[in-house]
Design a protein around this motif. Structure first.
Motif, mmCIF file in Angstrom:
data_model
loop_
_atom_site.group_PDB
_atom_site.id
_atom_site.type_symbol
_atom_site.label_atom_id
_atom_site.label_comp_id
_atom_site.label_asym_id
_atom_site.label_seq_id
_atom_site.Cartn_x
_atom_site.Cartn_y
_atom_site.Cartn_z
ATOM 1 N N SER A 195 5.735 -1.709 4.092
ATOM 2 C CA SER A 195 6.740 -1.093 4.973
ATOM 3 C C SER A 195 7.824 -0.404 4.167
ATOM 4 O O SER A 195 8.280 0.694 4.512
ATOM 5 C CB SER A 195 7.378 -2.149 5.881
ATOM 6 N N ILE A 196 8.241 -1.037 3.086
ATOM 7 C CA ILE A 196 9.282 -0.446 2.234
ATOM 8 C C ILE A 196 8.769 0.826 1.577
ATOM 9 O O ILE A 196 9.451 1.854 1.544
ATOM 10 C CB ILE A 196 9.757 -1.464 1.179
ATOM 11 N N SER A 230 10.124 4.565 2.263
ATOM 12 C CA SER A 230 10.644 5.326 1.118
ATOM 13 C C SER A 230 9.960 6.684 1.015
ATOM 14 O O SER A 230 10.603 7.706 0.751
ATOM 15 C CB SER A 230 10.447 4.548 -0.181
#
Length: 189
Positions: A5-6, A10
């Motif tokens: 998810s990060i 990003s």
């Protein structure tokens, strides 16, 4: 929050921040090479090239060109008021295939019977002297001519109206070229 998810968030932010790319932020100059325009996108069928750098003209190679053939009637864009697929009306005989088979008979025997080959290009520009510069990455087909004759069969997008035919000679004779249409079946020089 997991690592995927990060990373995804990003990448989305990075791509959004970068924008659509393209360009160096400077002016739109030509850096001395011709601007190649696909001839099928031009309304009148002729394209122009900017072949100057710092106000001086670049020399263009010598190429013999024939007279321009007749202008092709480009069909108008079809519009519809249909808002649902069930309201669409398709005429009988309409072809959904965007590719058409073309054939061109080349006869340059009255000009030369030297060993040569013909190439057909979809993208080209017209130079100020009336010659053409081909976009060599847009070559549709090429074929060897025997004693100045050749039959060239090729597939073409139905939206391509103009092409450039060029004959190159193995002995170094000046090449000849002609703008042809998608309705043209013969090229006699």
């Amino acid at each position: 929050m997991n690592i995927y998810s990060i990373v995804t968030a990003s990448l989305v932010l990075l791509l959004t921040a970068c924008g659509g790319g393209g360009g160096d932020g400077g002016s739109a100059s030509t850096s001395g090479s011709p601007t190649i325009t696909d001839s099928s996108t031009e309304a009148g069928g002729s394209a122009t090239a900017s072949n100057t750098s710092n106000g001086t003209s670049n020399p263009t190679p010598t190429v013999l060109t024939g007279a321009n053939p007749e202008v092709v009637d480009i069909p108008p864009t079809v519009t519809s008021d249909a808002t649902q697929m069930s309201e669409m009306v398709v005429p009988n005989g309409f072809s959904y295939d965007p590719v058409v088979s073309q054939s061109l008979e080349v006869d340059i025997s009255s000009y030369s019977i030297s060993q040569a080959y013909v190439s057909i290009y979809g993208g080209f520009v017209e130079n100020p002297d009336g010659s053409y510069s081909a976009d060599y990455n847009s070559r549709i087909t090429a074929k060897t001519l025997e004693s100045g004759f050749g039959d060239v069969d090729y597939l073409l997008a139905d939206s391509q109206y103009y092409m450039l035919a060029e004959v190159f000679f193995y002995d170094g004779t000046t090449p000849i070229q002609m703008r042809i249409t998608n309705e043209q079946t013969q090229w006699v020089w």
